[in-house]
Design a protein around this motif. Structure first.
Motif, PDB file in Angstrom:
ATOM      1  N   TYR A  66       0.803  -1.220   0.000  1.00 12.10           N
ATOM      2  CA  TYR A  66       0.000   0.000   0.000  1.00 12.10           C
ATOM      3  C   TYR A  66       0.835   1.268   0.000  1.00 12.10           C
ATOM      4  O   TYR A  66       0.676   2.114  -0.867  1.00 12.10           O
ATOM      5  CB  TYR A  66      -0.985  -0.008   1.180  1.00 12.10           C
ATOM      6  CG  TYR A  66      -1.926  -1.162   1.082  1.00 12.10           C
ATOM      7  CD1 TYR A  66      -2.953  -1.153   0.140  1.00 12.10           C
ATOM      8  CD2 TYR A  66      -1.763  -2.294   1.858  1.00 12.10           C
ATOM      9  CE1 TYR A  66      -3.799  -2.232   0.001  1.00 12.10           C
ATOM     10  CE2 TYR A  66      -2.608  -3.381   1.728  1.00 12.10           C
ATOM     11  CZ  TYR A  66      -3.622  -3.344   0.796  1.00 12.10           C
ATOM     12  OH  TYR A  66      -4.450  -4.414   0.653  1.00 12.10           O
ATOM     13  N   TRP A  67       1.747   1.428   0.959  1.00 14.49           N
ATOM     14  CA  TRP A  67       2.467   2.705   1.065  1.00 14.49           C
ATOM     15  C   TRP A  67       3.467   2.893  -0.055  1.00 14.49           C
ATOM     16  O   TRP A  67       3.566   3.991  -0.614  1.00 14.49           O
ATOM     17  CB  TRP A  67       3.138   2.836   2.431  1.00 14.49           C
ATOM     18  CG  TRP A  67       2.147   2.879   3.541  1.00 14.49           C
ATOM     19  CD1 TRP A  67       2.034   2.006   4.577  1.00 14.49           C
ATOM     20  CD2 TRP A  67       1.079   3.830   3.718  1.00 14.49           C
ATOM     21  NE1 TRP A  67       0.976   2.352   5.383  1.00 14.49           N
ATOM     22  CE2 TRP A  67       0.375   3.474   4.888  1.00 14.49           C
ATOM     23  CE3 TRP A  67       0.654   4.945   3.014  1.00 14.49           C
ATOM     24  CZ2 TRP A  67      -0.714   4.184   5.366  1.00 14.49           C
ATOM     25  CZ3 TRP A  67      -0.442   5.667   3.486  1.00 14.49           C
ATOM     26  CH2 TRP A  67      -1.111   5.276   4.642  1.00 14.49           C
ATOM     27  N   LEU A 105       1.606   3.655  -3.292  1.00 16.60           N
ATOM     28  CA  LEU A 105       1.018   4.985  -3.194  1.00 16.60           C
ATOM     29  C   LEU A 105       2.089   6.052  -3.411  1.00 16.60           C
ATOM     30  O   LEU A 105       1.861   7.039  -4.125  1.00 16.60           O
ATOM     31  CB  LEU A 105       0.340   5.179  -1.837  1.00 16.60           C
ATOM     32  CG  LEU A 105      -0.314   6.539  -1.603  1.00 16.60           C
ATOM     33  CD1 LEU A 105      -1.410   6.793  -2.623  1.00 16.60           C
ATOM     34  CD2 LEU A 105      -0.871   6.614  -0.194  1.00 16.60           C
ATOM     35  N   HIS A 106       3.258   5.856  -2.835  1.00 19.87           N
ATOM     36  CA  HIS A 106       4.377   6.775  -3.059  1.00 19.87           C
ATOM     37  C   HIS A 106       4.733   6.812  -4.537  1.00 19.87           C
ATOM     38  O   HIS A 106       4.995   7.877  -5.106  1.00 19.87           O
ATOM     39  CB  HIS A 106       5.584   6.342  -2.225  1.00 19.87           C
ATOM     40  CG  HIS A 106       6.748   7.275  -2.312  1.00 19.87           C
ATOM     41  ND1 HIS A 106       7.672   7.208  -3.320  1.00 19.87           N
ATOM     42  CD2 HIS A 106       7.114   8.294  -1.504  1.00 19.87           C
ATOM     43  CE1 HIS A 106       8.581   8.147  -3.138  1.00 19.87           C
ATOM     44  NE2 HIS A 106       8.268   8.822  -2.045  1.00 19.87           N
ATOM     45  N   LEU A 119       2.163   8.934  -6.297  1.00 15.58           N
ATOM     46  CA  LEU A 119       2.253  10.359  -5.967  1.00 15.58           C
ATOM     47  C   LEU A 119       3.470  11.042  -6.554  1.00 15.58           C
ATOM     48  O   LEU A 119       3.369  12.152  -7.071  1.00 15.58           O
ATOM     49  CB  LEU A 119       2.279  10.548  -4.446  1.00 15.58           C
ATOM     50  CG  LEU A 119       0.991  10.331  -3.708  1.00 15.58           C
ATOM     51  CD1 LEU A 119       1.224  10.442  -2.207  1.00 15.58           C
ATOM     52  CD2 LEU A 119      -0.044  11.344  -4.140  1.00 15.58           C
ATOM     53  N   TYR A 177      -4.427  -0.480  -9.207  1.00 15.31           N
ATOM     54  CA  TYR A 177      -4.183   0.816  -8.579  1.00 15.31           C
ATOM     55  C   TYR A 177      -5.486   1.534  -8.229  1.00 15.31           C
ATOM     56  O   TYR A 177      -5.457   2.612  -7.653  1.00 15.31           O
ATOM     57  CB  TYR A 177      -3.346   1.704  -9.491  1.00 15.31           C
ATOM     58  CG  TYR A 177      -1.858   1.403  -9.447  1.00 15.31           C
ATOM     59  CD1 TYR A 177      -1.081   1.855  -8.399  1.00 15.31           C
ATOM     60  CD2 TYR A 177      -1.244   0.672 -10.460  1.00 15.31           C
ATOM     61  CE1 TYR A 177       0.275   1.593  -8.350  1.00 15.31           C
ATOM     62  CE2 TYR A 177       0.118   0.408 -10.422  1.00 15.31           C
ATOM     63  CZ  TYR A 177       0.869   0.877  -9.361  1.00 15.31           C
ATOM     64  OH  TYR A 177       2.207   0.617  -9.313  1.00 15.31           O
ATOM     65  N   LEU A 203      -5.842   2.266  -4.520  1.00 17.86           N
ATOM     66  CA  LEU A 203      -4.878   3.281  -4.103  1.00 17.86           C
ATOM     67  C   LEU A 203      -5.201   4.658  -4.668  1.00 17.86           C
ATOM     68  O   LEU A 203      -4.784   5.666  -4.097  1.00 17.86           O
ATOM     69  CB  LEU A 203      -3.467   2.871  -4.537  1.00 17.86           C
ATOM     70  CG  LEU A 203      -2.877   1.674  -3.824  1.00 17.86           C
ATOM     71  CD1 LEU A 203      -1.513   1.343  -4.401  1.00 17.86           C
ATOM     72  CD2 LEU A 203      -2.782   1.921  -2.341  1.00 17.86           C
ATOM     73  N   HIS A 227      -6.797   6.890  -2.127  1.00 21.04           N
ATOM     74  CA  HIS A 227      -5.825   7.420  -1.177  1.00 21.04           C
ATOM     75  C   HIS A 227      -4.941   8.473  -1.838  1.00 21.04           C
ATOM     76  O   HIS A 227      -4.568   9.459  -1.212  1.00 21.04           O
ATOM     77  CB  HIS A 227      -4.975   6.301  -0.597  1.00 21.04           C
ATOM     78  CG  HIS A 227      -5.773   5.237   0.072  1.00 21.04           C
ATOM     79  ND1 HIS A 227      -6.551   5.469   1.176  1.00 21.04           N
ATOM     80  CD2 HIS A 227      -5.933   3.925  -0.231  1.00 21.04           C
ATOM     81  CE1 HIS A 227      -7.142   4.347   1.544  1.00 21.04           C
ATOM     82  NE2 HIS A 227      -6.789   3.402   0.700  1.00 21.04           N
ATOM     83  N   ALA A 228      -4.608   8.237  -3.095  1.00 27.74           N
ATOM     84  CA  ALA A 228      -3.759   9.181  -3.817  1.00 27.74           C
ATOM     85  C   ALA A 228      -4.451  10.528  -3.991  1.00 27.74           C
ATOM     86  O   ALA A 228      -3.794  11.573  -3.919  1.00 27.74           O
ATOM     87  CB  ALA A 228      -3.366   8.607  -5.174  1.00 27.74           C
ATOM     88  N   VAL A 261      -2.648  10.901   5.552  1.00 29.10           N
ATOM     89  CA  VAL A 261      -3.429   9.797   4.971  1.00 29.10           C
ATOM     90  C   VAL A 261      -3.834   8.819   6.063  1.00 29.10           C
ATOM     91  O   VAL A 261      -4.988   8.375   6.113  1.00 29.10           O
ATOM     92  CB  VAL A 261      -2.643   9.089   3.848  1.00 29.10           C
ATOM     93  CG1 VAL A 261      -3.356   7.835   3.382  1.00 29.10           C
ATOM     94  CG2 VAL A 261      -2.423  10.025   2.675  1.00 29.10           C
TER      95      VAL A 261
END
Length: 89
Positions: free
Chosen positions: A24-25, A28-29, A32, A51, A54, A57-58, A78
Protein backbone atom coordinates in the motif's frame (compact mmCIF):
# COMPACT_ATOMS: atom_id res chain seq x y z
CA UNK A 1 -13.48 8.73 22.24
CA UNK A 2 -13.19 6.35 19.28
CA UNK A 3 -12.01 9.14 16.99
CA UNK A 4 -9.30 10.10 19.48
CA UNK A 5 -8.12 6.50 19.70
CA UNK A 6 -8.01 6.17 15.92
CA UNK A 7 -6.07 9.42 15.52
CA UNK A 8 -3.62 8.43 18.24
CA UNK A 9 -3.13 5.07 16.55
CA UNK A 10 -2.57 6.73 13.17
CA UNK A 11 0.07 9.05 14.60
CA UNK A 12 1.80 6.77 17.08
CA UNK A 13 1.67 3.26 15.63
CA UNK A 14 4.66 2.03 13.67
CA UNK A 15 4.22 -0.04 10.54
CA UNK A 16 4.55 -3.56 11.93
CA UNK A 17 3.59 -5.53 8.84
CA UNK A 18 5.67 -5.56 5.67
CA UNK A 19 2.50 -6.08 3.61
CA UNK A 20 1.20 -2.69 4.72
CA UNK A 21 4.39 -1.02 3.53
CA UNK A 22 4.97 -2.90 0.31
CA UNK A 23 1.38 -3.46 -0.81
CA UNK A 24 0.00 0.00 0.00
CA UNK A 25 2.47 2.70 1.06
CA UNK A 26 5.20 2.03 -1.49
CA UNK A 27 2.79 1.85 -4.47
CA UNK A 28 1.02 4.98 -3.19
CA UNK A 29 4.38 6.78 -3.06
CA UNK A 30 5.02 5.58 -6.61
CA UNK A 31 1.68 7.04 -7.72
CA UNK A 32 2.25 10.36 -5.97
CA UNK A 33 5.86 11.07 -6.77
CA UNK A 34 6.50 8.96 -9.87
CA UNK A 35 9.41 7.11 -8.34
CA UNK A 36 9.99 4.53 -5.70
CA UNK A 37 9.45 0.85 -5.36
CA UNK A 38 6.87 -0.74 -7.60
CA UNK A 39 6.08 -4.11 -6.07
CA UNK A 40 5.66 -7.12 -8.30
CA UNK A 41 1.94 -7.38 -7.50
CA UNK A 42 1.35 -3.99 -9.18
CA UNK A 43 3.75 -4.60 -12.05
CA UNK A 44 2.19 -4.62 -15.53
CA UNK A 45 3.89 -7.98 -16.08
CA UNK A 46 1.90 -9.71 -13.33
CA UNK A 47 -0.95 -7.26 -12.60
CA UNK A 48 -2.22 -9.03 -9.49
CA UNK A 49 -3.33 -5.80 -7.84
CA UNK A 50 -5.09 -2.79 -9.26
CA UNK A 51 -4.18 0.82 -8.58
CA UNK A 52 -7.91 1.63 -8.32
CA UNK A 53 -8.02 1.19 -4.54
CA UNK A 54 -4.88 3.28 -4.10
CA UNK A 55 -6.29 6.01 -6.35
CA UNK A 56 -8.71 6.99 -3.58
CA UNK A 57 -5.82 7.42 -1.18
CA UNK A 58 -3.76 9.18 -3.82
CA UNK A 59 -6.49 11.78 -4.35
CA UNK A 60 -6.43 12.71 -0.67
CA UNK A 61 -2.64 12.50 -0.52
CA UNK A 62 -2.31 14.91 -3.47
CA UNK A 63 -4.57 17.34 -1.67
CA UNK A 64 -2.54 16.94 1.52
CA UNK A 65 0.75 17.36 -0.34
CA UNK A 66 -0.42 20.69 -1.71
CA UNK A 67 -0.62 21.95 1.88
CA UNK A 68 2.05 19.88 3.64
CA UNK A 69 5.69 20.02 2.62
CA UNK A 70 7.04 16.83 4.13
CA UNK A 71 6.38 13.37 2.71
CA UNK A 72 6.16 12.10 6.27
CA UNK A 73 3.42 14.64 7.00
CA UNK A 74 1.49 13.51 3.93
CA UNK A 75 1.86 9.89 5.05
CA UNK A 76 0.54 10.76 8.51
CA UNK A 77 -2.31 12.81 7.01
CA UNK A 78 -3.43 9.80 4.97
CA UNK A 79 -3.25 7.58 8.04
CA UNK A 80 -5.28 10.12 10.05
CA UNK A 81 -7.88 10.33 7.28
CA UNK A 82 -8.19 6.54 7.26
CA UNK A 83 -8.50 6.57 11.07
CA UNK A 84 -11.22 9.23 10.97
CA UNK A 85 -13.09 7.31 8.27
CA UNK A 86 -12.97 4.09 10.26
CA UNK A 87 -14.20 5.90 13.39
CA UNK A 88 -17.18 7.43 11.59
CA UNK A 89 -18.24 4.41 9.55
Amino acid sequence: PLLAVRLYGALASPITDCDEAFNYWEPLHYLLYGRGLQTWEYSPVFGLRSYAYLAMHAAFARLASSVLRSKVSVFLAVRCALGCTSAVL
